[in-house]
Write a protein that holds these residues in place. Structure first.
Motif, short mmCIF file in Angstrom:
data_model
loop_
_atom_site.label_atom_id
_atom_site.label_comp_id
_atom_site.label_asym_id
_atom_site.label_seq_id
_atom_site.Cartn_x
_atom_site.Cartn_y
_atom_site.Cartn_z
N GLU A 224 0.71 -1.47 0.27
CA GLU A 224 0.50 -0.04 -0.22
C GLU A 224 1.17 1.01 -0.22
O GLU A 224 0.13 2.19 -1.05
CB GLU A 224 -0.95 -0.06 1.41
N THR A 225 1.71 1.01 0.88
CA THR A 225 2.67 2.30 1.17
C THR A 225 4.34 2.18 -0.11
O THR A 225 4.71 3.06 -0.51
CB THR A 225 3.04 2.54 2.12
N GLY A 226 4.39 0.86 -0.21
CA GLY A 226 5.56 0.89 -1.50
C GLY A 226 6.64 0.83 -0.78
O GLY A 226 7.96 1.21 -1.26
N ARG A 227 6.71 0.86 0.94
CA ARG A 227 7.58 0.73 1.06
C ARG A 227 8.49 -0.52 2.19
O ARG A 227 6.98 -0.84 2.79
CB ARG A 227 7.75 2.45 2.69
N MET A 228 9.45 -0.73 2.72
CA MET A 228 9.70 -1.72 3.46
C MET A 228 8.73 -1.95 4.98
O MET A 228 9.37 -0.93 5.46
CB MET A 228 11.58 -2.07 2.75
N ALA A 229 8.46 -3.54 5.66
CA ALA A 229 8.08 -2.78 6.63
C ALA A 229 9.26 -3.35 7.85
O ALA A 229 9.02 -2.80 8.72
CB ALA A 229 7.23 -3.70 6.85
N CYS A 230 10.12 -4.21 7.33
CA CYS A 230 10.97 -4.95 7.83
C CYS A 230 12.40 -5.47 7.33
O CYS A 230 11.61 -5.90 6.06
CB CYS A 230 10.54 -5.50 8.80
N GLY A 231 13.19 -5.28 7.08
CA GLY A 231 14.29 -5.63 5.91
C GLY A 231 15.86 -6.44 7.37
O GLY A 231 16.13 -6.39 8.78
N ALA A 232 15.87 -7.67 6.95
CA ALA A 232 17.12 -8.70 7.52
C ALA A 232 18.22 -9.40 6.50
O ALA A 232 17.91 -9.36 5.15
CB ALA A 232 16.56 -9.76 8.02
#
Length: 276
Positions: free
Chosen positions: A124-132
């Motif tokens: 919906e936002t085109g942004r990452m919610a988390c990353g590892a």
């Protein structure tokens, strides 16, 4: 489902560690394979059986932790349909983004600077919610969770500790596809262009987080290469920007992006992105 991302991130951390153990055990025993180029900016891309094995490990873990996800991985075309069938039909707000082995050339040449990477994209936002990002040879995990901070951990079961942004020097790595005009512009802004270390995009971002680099500038790289790191950088107070200083947004398909600038100092990111 995603009101608290920590349980999901910790479950997937275990899967990243499993990928690391498999990669370490098989290093030097698998052959390089060539994928057809998908861009005029490359000639070929290496892949291996370990890329596909790690992809399957991560997908199986994600299907157990949360089947209500869209999935996108750099090697998804080689994934057995039986595994893909474990994920519930969409549409879904969140997409699991995988780069099961970032730095395959580095890995196949016996190097240690490759990583396993995953993240969740909020479509919906085109942004990452988390990353590892996990480096098995170092046993180090870099983790970013939107709104909850950036973290580091050492070893297979080491405790998560809050990461703090290091002072940002005026340095940029000379990553492939930077043009002579890019280098001239960066020099005019007072940035020293330092050699990139033949390894992986993930390794360059850790040099950014660790304070060796002041910015990373990437032209015509897949979204996989910057999306997962973007949330870590942003949770350290930095920014991931497109040309002109626009906030970087991602699509689940992770197409190549003309320009992405990441810096832990937001002023540096804005200055470079607008200049280039």
């Amino acid at each position: 489902m995603l009101r608290d991302l920590f349980p999901f991130a910790l479950r997937m951390r275990t899967a990243l560690a499993q990928c690391g153990q498999a990669a370490l055990c098989l290093q030097g025993q698998v052959a390089a394979e060539d994928k057809a180029p998908d861009s005029p900016h490359q000639t070929s891309t290496a892949v291996s059986a370990v890329d596909r094995l790690c992809q399957e490990i991560l997908l199986l873990a994600a299907a157990e932790a949360c089947p209500h996800l869209a999935v996108q991985s750099e090697e998804l075309g080689d994934c057995p349909p039986e595994i893909l069938a474990l994920f519930a039909p969409g549409p879904h707000r969140y997409a699991l983004i995988l780069d099961p082995l970032d730095g395959t050339d580095e890995y196949l040449h016996g190097g240690a600077r490759y990583a396993h990477m995953l993240g969740l994209l909020d479509q919906e936002t085109g942004r990452m919610a988390c990353g590892a990002i996990y480096f098995p040879a170092r046993g180090r995990l870099y983790l970013g969770i939107r709104g909850a901070g950036a973290y580091l951990a050492e070893g297979l079961g080491g405790a998560l500790r809050r990461a703090e942004a290091a002072p940002a020097p005026h340095t940029v790595a000379n990553i492939k596809r930077l043009t002579p005009e890019d280098r001239a512009t960066l020099a005019s802004l007072g940035y020293e262009i330092i050699p990139a270390e033949r390894s992986s995009a993930a390794h360059e971002f850790t040099r950014l987080v660790d304070g060796v680099l002041g910015a990373v500038v990437m032209r015509h790289f897949h979204g996989y290469d910057t999306a997962i790191a973007s949330v870590i950088v942003e949770e350290l107070g930095g920014q991931a920007l497109l040309a002109g200083g626009l906030l970087a947004h991602y699509e689940a398909a992770m197409p190549r992006m003309p320009l992405v600038v990441l810096a832990t100092n937001p002023h540096n990111a804005t200055e470079i992105a607008r200049a280039l």
